[in-house]
Design a protein around this motif. Structure first.
Motif, PDB file in Angstrom:
ATOM      1  N   SER A  19      16.998  25.269  43.757  1.00 52.37           N
ATOM      2  CA  SER A  19      15.860  25.892  44.439  1.00 52.37           C
ATOM      3  C   SER A  19      16.311  26.939  45.451  1.00 52.37           C
ATOM      4  O   SER A  19      15.656  27.976  45.607  1.00 52.37           O
ATOM      5  N   ASN A  83       8.401  34.104  38.666  1.00 54.09           N
ATOM      6  CA  ASN A  83       8.609  33.246  39.826  1.00 54.09           C
ATOM      7  C   ASN A  83       7.424  33.337  40.788  1.00 54.09           C
ATOM      8  O   ASN A  83       7.093  32.367  41.468  1.00 54.09           O
ATOM      9  N   ARG A  86       4.963  30.990  39.498  1.00 52.88           N
ATOM     10  CA  ARG A  86       5.408  29.645  39.895  1.00 52.88           C
ATOM     11  C   ARG A  86       5.000  29.346  41.338  1.00 52.88           C
ATOM     12  O   ARG A  86       4.532  28.249  41.650  1.00 52.88           O
ATOM     13  N   HIS A  87       5.145  30.324  42.199  1.00 51.47           N
ATOM     14  CA  HIS A  87       4.746  30.155  43.594  1.00 51.47           C
ATOM     15  C   HIS A  87       3.236  29.995  43.735  1.00 51.47           C
ATOM     16  O   HIS A  87       2.770  29.292  44.636  1.00 51.47           O
ATOM     17  N   TRP A  90       2.533  26.494  43.242  1.00 52.31           N
ATOM     18  CA  TRP A  90       2.904  25.759  44.447  1.00 52.31           C
ATOM     19  C   TRP A  90       1.824  25.909  45.518  1.00 52.31           C
ATOM     20  O   TRP A  90       1.519  24.970  46.243  1.00 52.31           O
ATOM     21  N   GLY A  95       3.577  20.998  41.417  1.00 56.62           N
ATOM     22  CA  GLY A  95       4.983  21.250  41.137  1.00 56.62           C
ATOM     23  C   GLY A  95       5.928  21.067  42.299  1.00 56.62           C
ATOM     24  O   GLY A  95       7.029  21.621  42.283  1.00 56.62           O
ATOM     25  N   SER A 104      10.735  23.848  36.454  1.00 52.88           N
ATOM     26  CA  SER A 104      10.013  25.125  36.451  1.00 52.88           C
ATOM     27  C   SER A 104      10.940  26.272  36.825  1.00 52.88           C
ATOM     28  O   SER A 104      10.786  27.389  36.323  1.00 52.88           O
ATOM     29  N   VAL A 108      11.551  29.424  34.465  1.00 54.90           N
ATOM     30  CA  VAL A 108      11.348  30.802  34.924  1.00 54.90           C
ATOM     31  C   VAL A 108      12.588  31.637  34.633  1.00 54.90           C
ATOM     32  O   VAL A 108      12.488  32.769  34.155  1.00 54.90           O
TER      33      VAL A 108
END
Length: 122
Positions: A19, A83, A86-87, A90, A95, A104, A108
């Protein structure tokens, strides 16, 4: 009494995690995307200057360095876009589990390479 500030973990002792690497990569790609936008603006500007000036851009584009830069900008944009999605998940509260966040992140990363490959093949 001597005041000593607390010591933070330095990069030499910090254990890297997926991460943290993906977060750093996301920040770096935002800088690369900015440079890509400036490159795009230069391309448009050279179009306006005429055919003779634009030929220099075509010559640069045909070199290995030019192609590397264009592929790099494409990957940077696709990674940053994926990404960012993906955020967004979040931000909605999905996730956050470590296993899901790592999965994830890998998804990505792999998807950005696949998307870049598909963009240049087609």
């Amino acid at each position: 009494m001597k005041f000593e500030s607390p010591l933070s973990p330095h990069l030499q002792v910090y254990k890297w995690q997926l991460s943290s690497l993906l977060s750093i990569t996301h920040r770096m790609t935002s800088i690369f995307n900015l440079m890509g936008m400036m490159f795009f603006a230069l391309w448009i500007f050279m179009l306006f200057l005429g055919e003779n000036v634009y030929k220099y851009f075509e010559i640069f584009s045909a070199t290995v360095i030019g192609k590397f830069i264009f592929v790099g900008i494409t990957w940077s944009f696709s990674y940053h876009l994926l990404n960012g999605i993906r955020h967004l998940f979040w931000d909605m509260g999905y996730g956050y589990e470590i296993k899901t966040a790592n999965l994830s992140g890998i998804l990505v990363l792999l998807s950005s390479f696949i998307l870049t490959f598909l963009a240049w093949v087609f």
